[in-house]
Motif scaffolding. Structure first.
Motif, PDB file in Angstrom:
ATOM      1  N   ALA A 125       0.833  -1.199   0.000  1.00 41.89           N
ATOM      2  CA  ALA A 125       0.000   0.000   0.000  1.00 41.89           C
ATOM      3  C   ALA A 125       0.874   1.258   0.000  1.00 41.89           C
ATOM      4  O   ALA A 125       0.561   2.246  -0.680  1.00 41.89           O
ATOM      5  N   VAL A 126       1.963   1.229   0.772  1.00 43.25           N
ATOM      6  CA  VAL A 126       2.898   2.362   0.777  1.00 43.25           C
ATOM      7  C   VAL A 126       3.505   2.545  -0.609  1.00 43.25           C
ATOM      8  O   VAL A 126       3.616   3.669  -1.121  1.00 43.25           O
ATOM      9  N   TRP A 127       3.888   1.436  -1.239  1.00 39.74           N
ATOM     10  CA  TRP A 127       4.431   1.519  -2.600  1.00 39.74           C
ATOM     11  C   TRP A 127       3.407   2.118  -3.564  1.00 39.74           C
ATOM     12  O   TRP A 127       3.746   2.954  -4.405  1.00 39.74           O
ATOM     13  N   MET A 128       2.158   1.682  -3.461  1.00 41.16           N
ATOM     14  CA  MET A 128       1.122   2.188  -4.361  1.00 41.16           C
ATOM     15  C   MET A 128       0.914   3.686  -4.173  1.00 41.16           C
ATOM     16  O   MET A 128       0.692   4.426  -5.130  1.00 41.16           O
ATOM     17  N   LEU A 129       0.982   4.135  -2.933  1.00 35.98           N
ATOM     18  CA  LEU A 129       0.862   5.569  -2.665  1.00 35.98           C
ATOM     19  C   LEU A 129       1.978   6.343  -3.353  1.00 35.98           C
ATOM     20  O   LEU A 129       1.739   7.359  -4.015  1.00 35.98           O
ATOM     21  N   LEU A 130       3.215   5.864  -3.215  1.00 38.25           N
ATOM     22  CA  LEU A 130       4.363   6.578  -3.764  1.00 38.25           C
ATOM     23  C   LEU A 130       4.443   6.487  -5.281  1.00 38.25           C
ATOM     24  O   LEU A 130       5.011   7.378  -5.929  1.00 38.25           O
ATOM     25  N   ILE A 284     -15.853  -0.165  -4.415  1.00 38.24           N
ATOM     26  CA  ILE A 284     -16.720  -1.347  -4.464  1.00 38.24           C
ATOM     27  C   ILE A 284     -15.933  -2.596  -4.078  1.00 38.24           C
ATOM     28  O   ILE A 284     -16.418  -3.459  -3.325  1.00 38.24           O
ATOM     29  N   TYR A 285     -14.694  -2.689  -4.559  1.00 35.37           N
ATOM     30  CA  TYR A 285     -13.853  -3.835  -4.185  1.00 35.37           C
ATOM     31  C   TYR A 285     -13.572  -3.810  -2.685  1.00 35.37           C
ATOM     32  O   TYR A 285     -13.537  -4.863  -2.033  1.00 35.37           O
ATOM     33  N   GLY A 286     -13.365  -2.611  -2.129  1.00 36.86           N
ATOM     34  CA  GLY A 286     -13.150  -2.498  -0.689  1.00 36.86           C
ATOM     35  C   GLY A 286     -14.357  -2.959   0.112  1.00 36.86           C
ATOM     36  O   GLY A 286     -14.204  -3.562   1.183  1.00 36.86           O
ATOM     37  N   ARG A 288     -16.450  -5.286  -0.894  1.00 36.32           N
ATOM     38  CA  ARG A 288     -16.440  -6.751  -1.011  1.00 36.32           C
ATOM     39  C   ARG A 288     -15.402  -7.378  -0.082  1.00 36.32           C
ATOM     40  O   ARG A 288     -15.619  -8.479   0.436  1.00 36.32           O
ATOM     41  N   ARG A 289     -14.285  -6.698   0.116  1.00 37.84           N
ATOM     42  CA  ARG A 289     -13.234  -7.229   0.995  1.00 37.84           C
ATOM     43  C   ARG A 289     -13.441  -6.846   2.455  1.00 37.84           C
ATOM     44  O   ARG A 289     -12.590  -7.097   3.294  1.00 37.84           O
ATOM     45  N   ARG A 290     -14.573  -6.219   2.741  1.00 34.98           N
ATOM     46  CA  ARG A 290     -14.955  -5.883   4.122  1.00 34.98           C
ATOM     47  C   ARG A 290     -13.932  -4.996   4.832  1.00 34.98           C
ATOM     48  O   ARG A 290     -13.509  -5.278   5.966  1.00 34.98           O
ATOM     49  N   LEU A 291     -13.526  -3.938   4.154  1.00 37.42           N
ATOM     50  CA  LEU A 291     -12.713  -2.929   4.845  1.00 37.42           C
ATOM     51  C   LEU A 291     -13.532  -2.339   5.992  1.00 37.42           C
ATOM     52  O   LEU A 291     -14.765  -2.385   5.970  1.00 37.42           O
ATOM     53  N   PRO A 292     -12.882  -1.771   7.008  1.00 32.91           N
ATOM     54  CA  PRO A 292     -13.630  -1.169   8.120  1.00 32.91           C
ATOM     55  C   PRO A 292     -14.673  -0.166   7.633  1.00 32.91           C
ATOM     56  O   PRO A 292     -14.428   0.601   6.695  1.00 32.91           O
ATOM     57  N   VAL A 333      -4.789   1.108   0.303  1.00 32.14           N
ATOM     58  CA  VAL A 333      -4.834  -0.181   0.987  1.00 32.14           C
ATOM     59  C   VAL A 333      -5.420  -1.235   0.050  1.00 32.14           C
ATOM     60  O   VAL A 333      -4.912  -2.356  -0.047  1.00 32.14           O
ATOM     61  N   VAL A 334      -6.485  -0.881  -0.682  1.00 37.09           N
ATOM     62  CA  VAL A 334      -7.081  -1.804  -1.644  1.00 37.09           C
ATOM     63  C   VAL A 334      -6.079  -2.138  -2.742  1.00 37.09           C
ATOM     64  O   VAL A 334      -5.928  -3.311  -3.129  1.00 37.09           O
ATOM     65  N   LEU A 335      -5.383  -1.131  -3.264  1.00 32.35           N
ATOM     66  CA  LEU A 335      -4.365  -1.395  -4.283  1.00 32.35           C
ATOM     67  C   LEU A 335      -3.262  -2.289  -3.737  1.00 32.35           C
ATOM     68  O   LEU A 335      -2.748  -3.171  -4.444  1.00 32.35           O
TER      69      LEU A 335
END
Length: 371
Positions: A125-130, A284-286, A288-292, A333-335
């Motif tokens: 997730a950190v990599w995706m942000l950067l 939408i994917y988040g 489905r993955r039940r993020l908070p 986080v999803v990425l």
């Protein structure tokens, strides 16, 4: 892990600063007048573009113009404070704050994502942000990295049950950008889980939630004659309140009906519309993955607020959407989850995102509009 995060942030910034320097040397600029280029240092100059001049001007002169109220006070206030403390220019101070906030945001993102998605997804997730195409704004004289760090701090404090601190970070976020008040969802959600809606002494800490925004509204009322000066100032950029679907419809019309693939307006509209659709799809994917739940509510509210203020007559109706989604931390986080679970997705992202970021940085550094 802290050492790896620091190294990743460091080397990614070194690469971007060198790339921006090369862009200035080799590419034609959109503006060359001294008024647009107030500093000579080639490592600082590429990052002082567009809104950066507003923030540094407010740091130097206060709210000198009705249009300046569109920019919230914490970031320029910190610039002015650091400039007073250290023998550096306002422009260097702005970059020091942004990049220090980026380091903090990267560490907080890892900690928060680790609890919801595991250490490997948090790392990615950190990599995706950067790597995100507009992530260079996190190092520019813009509020993105400061806002991201403050909202992440609010969510992490709420998760750990430190509601007073979470409310305090939310108050600071809300004087960085108006959307900061949305982080209150984390604080209120944590209070509900602990006490339902019964009175508890921790409720006193919740009084911090509206404090920052209320103070800024009061300052506008006293100085500008209305507490809504920041909304009125948005008219200088053509923004107006509208239904959330109005902006996407206008952007689609710009791309399909009135524009052509070679027109800058159509290209910008495609980038901004694509950013909005990507944020919606990942949300939408988040789900489905039940993020908070608080993450999903915050993410949806951020996107809906940005969609509800389109620029009806501008080149891109969803102006700056590719930059505005940068602060929606659950998206990364999803990425990170997708990259950790699917090698093909990771390879696609690792090859395409840096290329897009390098392209967008070249546009930004040479005084051409991107977001």
């Amino acid at each position: 892990m802290a050492r790896e995060i620091w190294q990743v942030v460091w080397w990614s910034r070194v690469g971007l600063f060198l790339a921006a320097w090369v862009d200035l040397a080799l590419l034609p600029w959109g503006h060359v007048a001294p008024a647009f280029n107030p500093v000579a240092n080639p490592l600082v100059l590429p990052w002082i573009r567009w809104d950066a001049l507003w923030y540094t001007s407010i740091a130097a002169r206060g709210y000198f113009s009705p249009a300046a109220w569109a920019f919230f006070p914490l970031y320029p206030g910190l610039i002015a404070g650091l400039h007073a403390l250290l023998p550096v220019s306002l422009y260097t101070a702005a970059l020091l704050i942004s990049n220090a906030a980026l380091v903090l945001a990267a560490g907080l993102l890892y900690r928060l994502a680790r609890t919801a998605a595991g250490p490997e997804a948090a790392r990615r997730a950190v990599w995706m942000l950067l790597l995100f195409p507009t992530a260079f704004y996190l190092s520019a004289a813009y509020t993105e990295s400061l806002f991201l760090a403050l909202t992440l701090a609010a969510f992490l404090a709420a998760e750990r049950g430190r509601l007073g601190w979470a409310a305090w970070w939310t108050a600071l976020a809300s004087v960085t950008r108006s959307e900061g008040i949305l982080a209150a969802v984390a604080v209120l959600g944590a209070y509900w889980r602990r006490h339902r809606w019964h009175w508890h002494r921790e409720a006193w800490g919740l009084l911090w939630l509206p404090a920052g925004l209320a103070a800024f509204l009061g300052a506008q009322w006293v100085t500008a004659g209305t507490p809504w000066a920041f909304i009125q100032a948005q008219a200088n950029w053509g923004r107006q309140l509208a239904a959330p679907w109005a902006g996407p419809v206008l952007a689609l019309r710009q791309v399909v009906v009135t524009g052509s693939p070679l027109q800058p307006a159509a290209v910008l509209s495609m980038i901004d519309l694509g950013s909005a659709l990507a944020a919606a799809g990942l949300w939408i994917y988040g789900v489905r993955r039940r993020l908070p739940g608080e993450w999903l509510v915050y993410w949806a509210a951020l996107v809906l607020v940005d969609l509800s203020a389109p620029v009806a007559g501008g080149e891109s109706p969803l102006l700056s959407m590719s930059r505005l989604v940068l602060v929606a931390f659950p998206m990364f986080v999803v990425l990170g989850m997708l990259a950790a679970e699917r090698d093909r997705v990771q390879r696609l992202l690792v090859w395409t995102l840096p290329f897009l970021q390098a392209t967008f940085l070249a546009i930004f550094a040479t005084w051409h509009w991107i977001a």
